[in-house]
Design a protein around this motif. Sequence first.
Motif, PDB file in Angstrom:
ATOM      1  N   UNK A 258       1.260  -1.440   0.044  1.00  0.00           N
ATOM      2  CA  UNK A 258       0.093  -0.071  -0.379  1.00  0.00           C
ATOM      3  C   UNK A 258       0.708   1.539   0.276  1.00  0.00           C
ATOM      4  N   UNK A 259       2.019   1.251   0.118  1.00  0.00           N
ATOM      5  CA  UNK A 259       3.081   1.873   0.112  1.00  0.00           C
ATOM      6  C   UNK A 259       3.960   3.154  -1.162  1.00  0.00           C
ATOM      7  N   UNK A 260       3.604   4.260  -0.812  1.00  0.00           N
ATOM      8  CA  UNK A 260       3.934   4.523  -2.355  1.00  0.00           C
ATOM      9  C   UNK A 260       4.814   4.318  -3.062  1.00  0.00           C
ATOM     10  N   UNK A 261       4.916   4.516  -4.359  1.00  0.00           N
ATOM     11  CA  UNK A 261       6.533   3.425  -4.502  1.00  0.00           C
ATOM     12  C   UNK A 261       7.895   4.531  -4.671  1.00  0.00           C
ATOM     13  N   UNK A 262       8.818   4.543  -3.596  1.00  0.00           N
ATOM     14  CA  UNK A 262      10.117   4.787  -3.203  1.00  0.00           C
ATOM     15  C   UNK A 262      10.849   4.760  -5.418  1.00  0.00           C
ATOM     16  N   UNK A 263      11.022   3.467  -5.855  1.00  0.00           N
ATOM     17  CA  UNK A 263      11.428   3.775  -6.914  1.00  0.00           C
ATOM     18  C   UNK A 263       9.852   3.662  -8.340  1.00  0.00           C
ATOM     19  N   UNK A 264      10.122   3.715  -9.408  1.00  0.00           N
ATOM     20  CA  UNK A 264       9.308   3.547 -10.571  1.00  0.00           C
ATOM     21  C   UNK A 264      10.263   3.425 -11.595  1.00  0.00           C
ATOM     22  N   UNK A 265      10.095   2.629 -12.594  1.00  0.00           N
ATOM     23  CA  UNK A 265      10.951   2.390 -13.710  1.00  0.00           C
ATOM     24  C   UNK A 265       9.651   2.072 -14.591  1.00  0.00           C
TER      25      UNK A 265
ATOM     26  N   UNK B 126       8.830  -0.184  -6.339  1.00  0.00           N
ATOM     27  CA  UNK B 126       8.978  -0.778  -5.600  1.00  0.00           C
ATOM     28  C   UNK B 126       8.381   0.604  -4.409  1.00  0.00           C
ATOM     29  N   UNK B 127       7.853   0.158  -3.557  1.00  0.00           N
ATOM     30  CA  UNK B 127       7.295   0.267  -2.200  1.00  0.00           C
ATOM     31  C   UNK B 127       8.155   0.601  -1.218  1.00  0.00           C
ATOM     32  N   UNK B 128       7.972   2.229  -0.607  1.00  0.00           N
ATOM     33  CA  UNK B 128       8.683   2.727  -0.002  1.00  0.00           C
ATOM     34  C   UNK B 128       8.421   2.153   1.028  1.00  0.00           C
ATOM     35  N   UNK B 129       9.966   1.283   1.747  1.00  0.00           N
ATOM     36  CA  UNK B 129      10.216   0.417   3.227  1.00  0.00           C
ATOM     37  C   UNK B 129      10.115  -1.163   2.997  1.00  0.00           C
ATOM     38  N   UNK B 130       9.830  -1.741   1.183  1.00  0.00           N
ATOM     39  CA  UNK B 130       9.970  -2.473   0.868  1.00  0.00           C
ATOM     40  C   UNK B 130      11.800  -3.281   0.470  1.00  0.00           C
ATOM     41  N   UNK B 131      12.278  -4.331   1.160  1.00  0.00           N
ATOM     42  CA  UNK B 131      13.249  -5.385   1.161  1.00  0.00           C
ATOM     43  C   UNK B 131      12.838  -6.178  -0.098  1.00  0.00           C
ATOM     44  N   UNK B 132      13.518  -5.767  -1.639  1.00  0.00           N
ATOM     45  CA  UNK B 132      13.377  -6.706  -3.102  1.00  0.00           C
ATOM     46  C   UNK B 132      14.241  -7.114  -2.597  1.00  0.00           C
ATOM     47  N   UNK B 133      14.550  -8.359  -3.347  1.00  0.00           N
ATOM     48  CA  UNK B 133      15.724  -9.776  -3.657  1.00  0.00           C
ATOM     49  C   UNK B 133      14.972  -9.662  -5.126  1.00  0.00           C
ATOM     50  N   UNK B 134      16.998  -9.591  -5.399  1.00  0.00           N
ATOM     51  CA  UNK B 134      16.936 -10.342  -7.123  1.00  0.00           C
ATOM     52  C   UNK B 134      17.674 -11.240  -7.315  1.00  0.00           C
ATOM     53  N   UNK B 135      16.861 -11.740  -7.824  1.00  0.00           N
ATOM     54  CA  UNK B 135      18.235 -13.108  -8.637  1.00  0.00           C
ATOM     55  C   UNK B 135      18.349 -13.529  -9.467  1.00  0.00           C
TER      56      UNK B 135
END
Length: 235
Positions: free
Chosen positions: A9-16, A40-49
Amino acid sequence: MCTAQSNAMNPPLIQLSGLSKAYQDEGRSQAVFTDLNLSVPAGEMLALLGRSGSGKSTLLNIVSGVDRASGGQVMVKGVDLSALGEHQRTLFRRRHMGFVFQSFNLIPTLTVLENLLLPLDLNGIRGRAAVARAEAALAQVDVEAFAHRYPDRLSGGQQQRVAIARALVHGPDLLLADEPTGNLDADTGAVVVELLTRRCREEGLTVVLATHSLELAAGADRVLRMQGGCLVEGE
């Protein structure tokens, strides 16, 4: 089109949006990814495998503004990095981002404390306030006893702890981590994973980490796999 959506629900900190990247190889254009979209919403931890060469590091470099996309838009904190010049991107990156690398990237001619004072100095924080802040950051990763040692006098795990402290000391909004356990043995890597995850949660950071480690990815809120120039959900 390659799109990875988040349910947060958080607004995106990153938008590609519509992101593409290609390199010239012997006169021919070699695409890394084409029409890639990611939020990528603010506060999210995203892993790129993804395996080596899949484009994980390239994507991190574009998000940071170190590299330029061939096409598309890169928005971070509502700022269009693709519209900024090199100096402006450097200033934005210096203030709002922190980095953790596989090779630690500590400056060997500076002490551990001086390595942390440098990003503070670049952000206008100096003197006793900077020293106190750096010492507190080192204490948070349990390496305060090594403040006046040089990096080459520390183990790999200790150096990566210092690198985490340096990445967080200036209070960034976004942490980018590129294979942060790649040069560590399994046991040391597990300790660093726990520390990195805990510190980022405490700081409420948005985190994007590139890794081939399922153990490291397991601590993330969301896992995407770089595959064939696309981001695919799941491990």
